[in-house]
Motif scaffolding. Structure first.
Motif, PDB file in Angstrom:
ATOM      1  N   TYR A 143       0.835  -1.022   0.034  1.00  0.00           N
ATOM      2  CA  TYR A 143       0.124  -0.063   0.033  1.00  0.00           C
ATOM      3  C   TYR A 143       0.888   1.416   0.077  1.00  0.00           C
ATOM      4  CZ  TYR A 143      -2.894   3.825   2.069  1.00  0.00           C
ATOM      5  OH  TYR A 143      -3.503   5.019   2.270  1.00  0.00           O
ATOM      6  N   LEU A 144       1.951   1.360   0.784  1.00  0.00           N
ATOM      7  CA  LEU A 144       2.871   2.352   0.843  1.00  0.00           C
ATOM      8  C   LEU A 144       3.348   2.897  -0.453  1.00  0.00           C
ATOM      9  CD1 LEU A 144       4.397   1.911   4.362  1.00  0.00           C
ATOM     10  CD2 LEU A 144       3.044   3.483   3.819  1.00  0.00           C
ATOM     11  N   HIS A 145       3.749   1.681  -1.173  1.00  0.00           N
ATOM     12  CA  HIS A 145       4.683   1.861  -2.619  1.00  0.00           C
ATOM     13  C   HIS A 145       3.814   2.114  -3.545  1.00  0.00           C
ATOM     14  CE1 HIS A 145       8.097  -0.816  -0.859  1.00  0.00           C
ATOM     15  NE2 HIS A 145       8.104   0.387  -0.152  1.00  0.00           N
ATOM     16  N   HIS A 146       2.582   1.588  -3.544  1.00  0.00           N
ATOM     17  CA  HIS A 146       1.801   1.464  -4.833  1.00  0.00           C
ATOM     18  C   HIS A 146       0.258   1.841  -4.577  1.00  0.00           C
ATOM     19  CE1 HIS A 146       4.877  -0.373  -6.586  1.00  0.00           C
ATOM     20  NE2 HIS A 146       5.154  -1.702  -5.695  1.00  0.00           N
ATOM     21  N   GLY A 147      -0.251   1.939  -3.248  1.00  0.00           N
ATOM     22  CA  GLY A 147      -1.638   2.180  -3.325  1.00  0.00           C
ATOM     23  C   GLY A 147      -2.165   3.626  -2.488  1.00  0.00           C
ATOM     24  N   CYS A 148      -1.400   4.260  -2.060  1.00  0.00           N
ATOM     25  CA  CYS A 148      -1.700   5.443  -1.252  1.00  0.00           C
ATOM     26  C   CYS A 148      -1.557   6.627  -2.238  1.00  0.00           C
ATOM     27  CB  CYS A 148      -1.223   5.782   0.112  1.00  0.00           C
ATOM     28  SG  CYS A 148       0.891   5.855  -0.072  1.00  0.00           S
ATOM     29  N   PHE A 149      -1.897   7.859  -1.767  1.00  0.00           N
ATOM     30  CA  PHE A 149      -2.170   9.041  -2.582  1.00  0.00           C
ATOM     31  C   PHE A 149      -0.675   9.542  -3.085  1.00  0.00           C
ATOM     32  CE2 PHE A 149      -2.287  13.581  -2.848  1.00  0.00           C
ATOM     33  CZ  PHE A 149      -2.818  13.767  -3.961  1.00  0.00           C
ATOM     34  N   VAL A 150       0.240   9.228  -2.022  1.00  0.00           N
ATOM     35  CA  VAL A 150       1.630   9.676  -1.930  1.00  0.00           C
ATOM     36  C   VAL A 150       2.582   8.387  -1.848  1.00  0.00           C
ATOM     37  CG1 VAL A 150       3.510  11.103  -0.862  1.00  0.00           C
ATOM     38  CG2 VAL A 150       1.176  12.157  -1.307  1.00  0.00           C
ATOM     39  N   GLN A 151       3.528   8.135  -2.743  1.00  0.00           N
ATOM     40  CA  GLN A 151       4.191   6.866  -2.445  1.00  0.00           C
ATOM     41  C   GLN A 151       5.112   7.248  -1.272  1.00  0.00           C
ATOM     42  OE1 GLN A 151       5.631   6.832  -6.654  1.00  0.00           O
ATOM     43  NE2 GLN A 151       4.394   5.062  -6.901  1.00  0.00           N
ATOM     44  N   VAL A 152       5.197   6.230  -0.380  1.00  0.00           N
ATOM     45  CA  VAL A 152       6.034   6.215   0.816  1.00  0.00           C
ATOM     46  C   VAL A 152       7.154   5.149   0.851  1.00  0.00           C
ATOM     47  CG1 VAL A 152       6.132   6.249   3.282  1.00  0.00           C
ATOM     48  CG2 VAL A 152       4.190   7.325   2.090  1.00  0.00           C
ATOM     49  N   VAL A 153       8.367   5.269   1.219  1.00  0.00           N
ATOM     50  CA  VAL A 153       9.339   4.504   1.344  1.00  0.00           C
ATOM     51  C   VAL A 153       9.589   4.402   3.065  1.00  0.00           C
ATOM     52  CG1 VAL A 153      11.632   3.285   0.751  1.00  0.00           C
ATOM     53  CG2 VAL A 153      10.339   4.456  -0.944  1.00  0.00           C
ATOM     54  N   HIS A 154       9.382   3.161   3.492  1.00  0.00           N
ATOM     55  CA  HIS A 154       9.422   3.453   4.980  1.00  0.00           C
ATOM     56  C   HIS A 154      10.908   3.500   5.417  1.00  0.00           C
ATOM     57  CE1 HIS A 154       9.402   1.496   9.182  1.00  0.00           C
ATOM     58  NE2 HIS A 154       8.182   1.758   9.195  1.00  0.00           N
ATOM     59  N   HIS A 211      19.959   7.241  -4.053  1.00  0.00           N
ATOM     60  CA  HIS A 211      18.723   7.286  -4.012  1.00  0.00           C
ATOM     61  C   HIS A 211      17.922   6.470  -3.084  1.00  0.00           C
ATOM     62  CE1 HIS A 211      18.753   8.814  -8.220  1.00  0.00           C
ATOM     63  NE2 HIS A 211      20.043   8.396  -8.391  1.00  0.00           N
ATOM     64  N   VAL A 212      16.584   6.816  -2.928  1.00  0.00           N
ATOM     65  CA  VAL A 212      15.761   5.799  -2.120  1.00  0.00           C
ATOM     66  C   VAL A 212      14.947   5.048  -2.944  1.00  0.00           C
ATOM     67  CG1 VAL A 212      14.113   5.904  -0.153  1.00  0.00           C
ATOM     68  CG2 VAL A 212      15.892   7.674  -0.301  1.00  0.00           C
ATOM     69  N   THR A 213      14.845   3.861  -2.687  1.00  0.00           N
ATOM     70  CA  THR A 213      14.087   2.905  -3.762  1.00  0.00           C
ATOM     71  C   THR A 213      13.294   1.817  -2.859  1.00  0.00           C
ATOM     72  OG1 THR A 213      15.397   1.001  -3.636  1.00  0.00           O
ATOM     73  CG2 THR A 213      15.962   2.871  -5.170  1.00  0.00           C
ATOM     74  N   THR A 214      12.047   1.669  -3.371  1.00  0.00           N
ATOM     75  CA  THR A 214      11.135   0.830  -2.822  1.00  0.00           C
ATOM     76  C   THR A 214      11.715  -0.743  -2.702  1.00  0.00           C
ATOM     77  OG1 THR A 214      10.139   0.404  -5.222  1.00  0.00           O
ATOM     78  CG2 THR A 214       8.965   1.915  -3.713  1.00  0.00           C
ATOM     79  N   LYS A 215      12.628  -0.903  -3.539  1.00  0.00           N
ATOM     80  CA  LYS A 215      13.569  -2.186  -3.551  1.00  0.00           C
ATOM     81  C   LYS A 215      14.104  -2.196  -2.116  1.00  0.00           C
ATOM     82  CE  LYS A 215      14.290  -3.010  -8.515  1.00  0.00           C
ATOM     83  NZ  LYS A 215      15.073  -3.188  -9.558  1.00  0.00           N
ATOM     84  N   GLY A 216      14.511  -1.000  -1.714  1.00  0.00           N
ATOM     85  CA  GLY A 216      15.072  -1.164  -0.345  1.00  0.00           C
ATOM     86  C   GLY A 216      14.355  -1.545   0.760  1.00  0.00           C
ATOM     87  N   ASP A 217      13.175  -1.316   0.675  1.00  0.00           N
ATOM     88  CA  ASP A 217      12.143  -2.087   1.809  1.00  0.00           C
ATOM     89  C   ASP A 217      11.849  -3.165   1.447  1.00  0.00           C
ATOM     90  OD1 ASP A 217      11.436   0.705   3.041  1.00  0.00           O
ATOM     91  OD2 ASP A 217       9.537   1.075   2.310  1.00  0.00           O
ATOM     92  N   VAL A 218      11.858  -3.731   0.179  1.00  0.00           N
ATOM     93  CA  VAL A 218      11.684  -5.110  -0.166  1.00  0.00           C
ATOM     94  C   VAL A 218      12.638  -5.825   0.520  1.00  0.00           C
ATOM     95  CG1 VAL A 218      11.529  -6.849  -2.146  1.00  0.00           C
ATOM     96  CG2 VAL A 218      10.159  -4.528  -2.098  1.00  0.00           C
ATOM     97  N   TYR A 219      14.113  -5.447   0.205  1.00  0.00           N
ATOM     98  CA  TYR A 219      15.220  -6.253   0.690  1.00  0.00           C
ATOM     99  C   TYR A 219      15.149  -6.123   2.253  1.00  0.00           C
ATOM    100  CZ  TYR A 219      20.068  -6.767   2.570  1.00  0.00           C
ATOM    101  OH  TYR A 219      21.119  -7.278   2.861  1.00  0.00           O
ATOM    102  N   SER A 220      14.544  -5.051   3.108  1.00  0.00           N
ATOM    103  CA  SER A 220      14.415  -5.217   4.498  1.00  0.00           C
ATOM    104  C   SER A 220      13.424  -6.198   4.762  1.00  0.00           C
ATOM    105  CB  SER A 220      14.319  -3.844   4.970  1.00  0.00           C
ATOM    106  OG  SER A 220      15.295  -2.868   4.611  1.00  0.00           O
ATOM    107  N   TYR A 221      12.481  -6.271   4.187  1.00  0.00           N
ATOM    108  CA  TYR A 221      11.236  -7.141   4.439  1.00  0.00           C
ATOM    109  C   TYR A 221      11.831  -8.460   4.205  1.00  0.00           C
ATOM    110  CZ  TYR A 221       7.065  -9.940   3.633  1.00  0.00           C
ATOM    111  OH  TYR A 221       6.016 -10.821   3.802  1.00  0.00           O
ATOM    112  N   GLY A 222      12.712  -8.831   3.265  1.00  0.00           N
ATOM    113  CA  GLY A 222      13.134 -10.189   3.019  1.00  0.00           C
ATOM    114  C   GLY A 222      14.017 -10.809   4.109  1.00  0.00           C
ATOM    115  N   ILE A 223      14.903  -9.614   4.725  1.00  0.00           N
ATOM    116  CA  ILE A 223      15.782  -9.898   5.664  1.00  0.00           C
ATOM    117  C   ILE A 223      14.684 -10.379   7.050  1.00  0.00           C
ATOM    118  CG2 ILE A 223      17.290  -9.171   7.557  1.00  0.00           C
ATOM    119  CD1 ILE A 223      18.585  -9.785   4.849  1.00  0.00           C
TER     120      ILE A 223
END
Length: 278
Positions: A143-154, A211-223
């Motif tokens: 939701y943060l990456h793709h669903g909310c009005f403003v894209q958020v990287v945690h 750069h901040v990327t959504t992939k950074g959150d995905v990496y943290s989620y994987g860990i």
């Protein structure tokens, strides 16, 4: 005393009420200490159980964290993001007030005494519960990456930033270093702030990229997911000489995965055999 339910809406709370509720911010009511302040557990005069996050106003980064978290929280609405009740700010102090989540943070289930489960402690989360929590976190992140009005990287996904409700629903918290991002390409976002995160969870490329990327959150989620399945922190003392949590699991996957899976999921101590990994 009858407490108000978890579902509470925005309301105005004076600083005097906060002061009274926490008995002058008595350490006996302390829930935890973070980088930018302290969190207290208290009951407001209307019976609402809350967690009060008091920011260290003397710290410039704490003030920026407060502004950023407020900016994010007023824009997002999702079942897996903890809703804010209200905020308080004056020249001398700043505070965020949230509903108190019954079961506390995810890391407390794995490390109730601050140690890893391998030190003889039993994590009472079975496989189905762990997968359900992981799915909740993934839905909040999506939701943060793709669903909310403003894209958020945690920018700081980790077990201590996941709270578990009475029904074990997972809620993402702590947007103090998150980024409201401008799209620069499909996967990359520009940022004018210094990148921060938690050792072991932050994506390696953050150390060399601007750069901040959504992939950074995905990496943290994987860990975090690997940690939930193995019971090992990414900062565990067993990871030396270039070894890390990801490499440790990868070398055993798929043929000897039982060597790294949390032994509590292998022992049969949790509920029944349907929740065993192997």
């Amino acid at each position: 005393m009858t407490f108000k339910p978890f579902e509470v809406g925005p309301q105005k709370i004076s600083f005097q009420e906060l002061l009274t509720a926490t008995d002058g911010f008595n350490e006996a009511n302390l829930l935890g200490v973070g980088s930018f302040g302290k969190v207290f557990r208290e009951v407001l005069k209307d019976g609402t159980m809350v967690a009060i996050k008091i920011l260290n106003i003397q710290d410039e980064y704490a003030r920026k964290s407060f502004d950023r978290e407020c900016s994010v929280l007023r824009r997002v609405r999702h079942r897996n993001l903890l809703k804010i009740i209200t905020s308080y700010s004056d020249p001398d102090r700043e505070a965020l007030i949230f509903p108190l989540v019954e079961n506390g943070s995810l890391d407390k289930f794995f490390y109730p005494a601050g140690e890893e489960s391998s030190q003889g402690q039993l994590c009472r989360l079975d496989l189905i519960q762990r997968l359900s929590i992981a799915l909740d976190v993934a839905q909040g992140m999506e939701y943060l990456h793709h669903g909310c009005f403003v894209q958020v990287v945690h920018c700081d996904l980790k077990p201590s930033n996941v709270l578990l409700g009475e029904d074990m629903t997972a809620y993402l918290i702590d947007f103090g270093i998150s980024r409201l991002c401008l799209r620069n390409s499909m996967d990359s976002y520009t940022s004018t702030h210094n990148l921060k995160g938690s050792i072991g969870y932050i994506a390696p490329e953050y150390g060399v990229s601007g750069h901040v990327t959504t992939k950074g959150d995905v990496y943290s989620y994987g860990i975090m997911f690997l940690e939930m399945m193995t019971g090992k922190k990414p900062t565990s003392s067993i990871f030396v000489e270039g070894m890390n949590l990801h490499k440790w699991v990868s070398r055993c996957f798929p043929n000897t995965i039982e060597e790294v899976v949390d032994r509590n999921l292998l022992s049969g101590d949790l509920n029944n055999d349907e929740n065993k990994v192997i």
